[in-house]
Design a protein around this motif. Structure first.
Motif, PDB file in Angstrom:
ATOM      1  N   SER A 179      -2.105  17.553   1.707  1.00  0.00           N
ATOM      2  CA  SER A 179      -3.334  17.330   2.456  1.00  0.00           C
ATOM      3  C   SER A 179      -2.997  16.392   3.596  1.00  0.00           C
ATOM      4  CB  SER A 179      -4.401  16.719   1.541  1.00  0.00           C
ATOM      5  OG  SER A 179      -5.470  16.258   2.316  1.00  0.00           O
ATOM      6  N   GLU A 180      -2.692  16.997   4.744  1.00  0.00           N
ATOM      7  CA  GLU A 180      -2.170  16.209   5.859  1.00  0.00           C
ATOM      8  C   GLU A 180      -3.159  15.141   6.313  1.00  0.00           C
ATOM      9  OE1 GLU A 180       0.825  17.816   9.110  1.00  0.00           O
ATOM     10  OE2 GLU A 180      -1.238  17.820   9.830  1.00  0.00           O
ATOM     11  N   GLU A 181      -4.440  15.493   6.302  1.00  0.00           N
ATOM     12  CA  GLU A 181      -5.483  14.534   6.684  1.00  0.00           C
ATOM     13  C   GLU A 181      -5.358  13.248   5.878  1.00  0.00           C
ATOM     14  OE1 GLU A 181      -8.721  14.493   8.414  1.00  0.00           O
ATOM     15  OE2 GLU A 181      -7.668  15.891   9.715  1.00  0.00           O
ATOM     16  N   THR A 182      -5.291  13.419   4.563  1.00  0.00           N
ATOM     17  CA  THR A 182      -5.193  12.275   3.660  1.00  0.00           C
ATOM     18  C   THR A 182      -3.965  11.451   4.000  1.00  0.00           C
ATOM     19  OG1 THR A 182      -6.094  13.721   1.953  1.00  0.00           O
ATOM     20  CG2 THR A 182      -5.174  11.644   1.199  1.00  0.00           C
ATOM     21  N   GLU A 220      -3.953   9.504   7.456  1.00  0.00           N
ATOM     22  CA  GLU A 220      -4.813   8.322   7.421  1.00  0.00           C
ATOM     23  C   GLU A 220      -4.107   7.168   6.691  1.00  0.00           C
ATOM     24  OE1 GLU A 220      -7.304   6.999   8.725  1.00  0.00           O
ATOM     25  OE2 GLU A 220      -7.839   5.421   7.287  1.00  0.00           O
ATOM     26  N   MET A 221      -3.404   7.494   5.604  1.00  0.00           N
ATOM     27  CA  MET A 221      -2.701   6.436   4.868  1.00  0.00           C
ATOM     28  C   MET A 221      -1.579   5.842   5.720  1.00  0.00           C
ATOM     29  SD  MET A 221      -2.734   8.274   1.163  1.00  0.00           S
ATOM     30  CE  MET A 221      -2.203   7.009   0.067  1.00  0.00           C
ATOM     31  N   GLN A 272       2.897  12.342  14.871  1.00  0.00           N
ATOM     32  CA  GLN A 272       1.716  13.110  14.469  1.00  0.00           C
ATOM     33  C   GLN A 272       0.503  12.209  14.291  1.00  0.00           C
ATOM     34  OE1 GLN A 272       3.790  16.064  12.152  1.00  0.00           O
ATOM     35  NE2 GLN A 272       1.801  16.626  11.281  1.00  0.00           N
ATOM     36  N   MET A 295       1.812  13.699  -0.028  1.00  0.00           N
ATOM     37  CA  MET A 295       0.547  14.193   0.531  1.00  0.00           C
ATOM     38  C   MET A 295       0.702  14.825   1.915  1.00  0.00           C
ATOM     39  SD  MET A 295      -2.306  14.437  -0.909  1.00  0.00           S
ATOM     40  CE  MET A 295      -2.635  14.327  -2.634  1.00  0.00           C
ATOM     41  N   ARG A 299      -3.046   3.553   8.545  1.00  0.00           N
ATOM     42  CA  ARG A 299      -3.443   2.211   8.109  1.00  0.00           C
ATOM     43  C   ARG A 299      -2.245   1.262   8.100  1.00  0.00           C
ATOM     44  NH1 ARG A 299      -6.298   3.809   2.560  1.00  0.00           N
ATOM     45  NH2 ARG A 299      -7.459   5.573   3.378  1.00  0.00           N
ATOM     46  N   HIS A 309       0.840  -1.205   0.000  1.00  0.00           N
ATOM     47  CA  HIS A 309       0.000   0.000   0.000  1.00  0.00           C
ATOM     48  C   HIS A 309       0.872   1.251   0.000  1.00  0.00           C
ATOM     49  CE1 HIS A 309      -4.142  -1.749   1.222  1.00  0.00           C
ATOM     50  NE2 HIS A 309      -3.490  -2.556   0.431  1.00  0.00           N
ATOM     51  N   CYS A 310       0.254   2.369  -0.329  1.00  0.00           N
ATOM     52  CA  CYS A 310       1.020   3.612  -0.501  1.00  0.00           C
ATOM     53  C   CYS A 310       1.227   4.323   0.845  1.00  0.00           C
ATOM     54  CB  CYS A 310       0.247   4.520  -1.450  1.00  0.00           C
ATOM     55  SG  CYS A 310       1.059   6.075  -1.780  1.00  0.00           S
ATOM     56  N   TYR A 323       6.510  10.951  10.771  1.00  0.00           N
ATOM     57  CA  TYR A 323       5.122  11.369  11.012  1.00  0.00           C
ATOM     58  C   TYR A 323       4.388  10.464  12.003  1.00  0.00           C
ATOM     59  CZ  TYR A 323       5.596  14.938   7.464  1.00  0.00           C
ATOM     60  OH  TYR A 323       6.005  16.050   6.770  1.00  0.00           O
TER      61      TYR A 323
END
Ligand code: SF4
Ligand code: SF4
Lengths: 203, 329
Positions: free
Chosen positions: B208-211, B214-215, B248, B204, B218, B198-199, B245
């Motif tokens: 878009s920190e939110e995006t 979340e990645m 965070q 990002m 996961r 997965h990426c 990160y």
């Protein structure tokens, strides 16, 4: 100059043809999309996209130029190539996302998308590359974040200090020796891209 | 065997640990690297978003310089340890071969700098592929001095080495196994978790920190669910996102992950007997030392061995489970 671009001067192109012509590197197969939805189902940032890649391709086929170029979808593409290896029609999806980014920038549409900062991040990044031949994280982070997220720049400062403390970030950019050669190559490339591989670039 | 070497911008600084450990490992395996002189940035995922032809010409300069290196007298091979560099170099070579029009345009641009590149004249390789395919598990096994017994590792491939696979490495784009095999050879216990390709979110985090968070979450969650001690990566961007990160992510989601993220070459170096310092341990944000302290002298009694009868008079082994903290939700 390729045939499509030449044709575009004489007769109006469909939006689909325009997108294909602006995507270098062999056959994109874009017109073969089956609307199967495999791409959207595979996309890690799909939930933040206004349109799935599948929807976007249907919109391209329908000639919905404005809606496509205003969509935030290409800006949320992280170039993971999941869709590309799964697409039954071998459509160069990731490359098309890059093309749509270039088109949106050229026509000023991205400012209306929710990812309006993305182009500036790319521009700032390549600005350092064009001046030094190398990327420069500290310069990129400070220039880009101060402009777009002054509040999070404070958070970024902490992050930067962490990077510096671990010897993971340079204070100064590194310049390649033959920067003149690189700049000559890039200038020539930009000259040549006027008229091909770039949307509506015919001079 | 002599290879051209394209470290890329990240390995110069942010991923110095990758660079240092790669050189330690290469030396032990008899791989000779000759850095491509005066290489420039590959453009990462940014240049193609601004100007495609200039993006290809930027990478074309590196290929042209690599083709000029006199290495083995045969076709030159260029090794890139960074996934994004590997992808951009292979993509440019591949698309120049596919599209004579692109090749011609890139070459006209290169000519402005007195260079040229004929597609196919350099074979672009990722470091992992060279170690697994050219050197092989057997030769790696011969170098192991301190096996990583008891260390549970989650091999994380990310995107660009296995996809879209312009170079036809001998592995699967969605369920690759070559790094799993390599880590097993080092004695580590390899975790088979579902998100290994997965990426990590790429750039990002900046857009878009939110995006992005979340990645990253996961990935961390899955590695934690499968009780991995370490996530093992082959890409500077993946390392940075998962490592730097992580705090965070913890703040944002109220989680408590502490999973160090190391390069596969760092673990190879350790298993070959190099000191942690030699392979750049200590530059990571999430301290790797507590995890590395789990490495045991003896192979642990895994499920299969447990079924076999213990030697007479053997003391019962402590359960492995008690060593592993779940880490987060
Ligand atoms: S996976 Fe390919 S064919 Fe299917 S909808 Fe997406 S682009 Fe079209
Ligand atoms: S390459 Fe882009 S569009 Fe395709 S799955 Fe990945 S993020 Fe989605």
């Amino acid at each position: 100059m390729n045939a499509l671009t030449r044709a575009s001067r004489a007769s109006p192109q469909t939006f689909m043809q325009e997108v294909v012509a602006a995507t270098p590197g062999g056959d994109t197969h874009l017109e073969l999309c089956l609307q199967c939805g495999t791409c959207g189902g595979s996309c890690p940032s799909g939930r933040d996209m206004e349109h799935t890649p599948r929807q976007l391709f249907a919109m391209i086929a329908a000639g919905m130029r404005d809606e496509v170029l205003k969509s935030n979808t290409p800006w949320y593409c992280v170039s993971c190539y999941y869709c590309m290896v799964r697409c039954p029609q071998e459509i160069h999806i990731t490359d098309i996302m890059y093309t749509l980014k270039r088109m949106a920038i050229k026509e000023g549409y991205y400012q209306e998308s929710t990812a309006a900062d993305a182009p500036d991040f790319s521009e700032t990044f390549i600005d350092f590359v064009e001046n030094y031949g190398r990327s420069f994280e500290l310069g990129l982070a400070t220039r880009y974040h101060l402009k777009h997220h002054p509040l999070s720049a404070i958070k970024m400062a902490g992050f930067g200090l962490g990077m510096l403390a671990r010897g993971r970030m340079d204070l100064r950019p590194t310049k390649i020796q033959n920067i003149d050669q690189l700049q000559a190559i890039l200038t020539k490339a930009k000259e040549l891209s006027n008229g091909s591989f770039e949307p509506g670039g015919a001079s | 065997m002599k290879y051209g070497y394209y470290p890329g911008c990240s390995l110069e600084k942010n991923a110095r640990a990758y660079h240092e450990s790669a050189l330690v490992v290469a030396k032990r395996l008899g791989i000779e690297f000759e850095e491509t002189p005066d290489w420039n940035c590959c453009g990462a995922t940014e240049y193609f978003a601004i100007n495609a032809l200039a993006g290809y010409a930027l990478v074309g300069r590196n290929l042209a310089l690599a083709a000029r290196q006199k290495l083995n007298g045969q076709g030159n091979q260029l090794v890139a340890p960074c996934s994004a560099c590997f992808l951009n170099l292979s993509k440019t070579d591949h698309y120049m071969a596919e599209s004579p029009e692109l090749a011609e345009k890139v070459n006209s641009a290169l000519a402005a700098g007195g260079l040229s590149y004929e597609p196919g004249s350099v074979r672009v390789r990722h470091l992992l592929d060279v170690i697994v395919d050219d050197i092989g598990y057997m030769t790696v096994a011969e170098q192991v001095r301190k096996p990583l017994y008891g260390l549970r590792v989650a091999p994380y491939y990310g995107c660009l080495v296995v996809r879209p696979d312009y170079q036809h490495i001998h592995d699967e784009p969605e369920y690759p196994l070559c790094m799993d095999g390599l880590l097993k050879v080092l004695g580590a216990e390899v975790v088979d978790y579902p998100v290994k390709t997965h990426c990590c979110g790429g750039h990002m985090t900046q857009i878009s920190e939110e995006t992005a968070l979340e990645m990253i979450r996961r990935l961390l969650k899955s590695a934690a669910d499968y009780r991995a001690d370490v996530i093992v990566t082959l890409c500077p961007m993946c390392q940075l996102n998962l490592d730097a990160y992580q705090e965070q992510v913890n703040k944002h989601f109220g989680a408590d992950y502490h999973i160090p993220v190391l390069y596969f070459t760092q673990l190879m170096g350790l298993a070959f007997g190099a000191s942690p310092k030699e392979v750049g341990i200590g530059k990571e944000f999430v301290d790797a030392r507590p995890a590395l302290a789990k490495i045991q002298e003896e192979p642990p009694q895994n499920a299969k061995q447990k079924r076999s009868r213990p030697p007479k008079g053997a003391l019962p082994m402590p359960s492995m489970l008690s060593h592993h903290k779940g880490g987060g939700q």
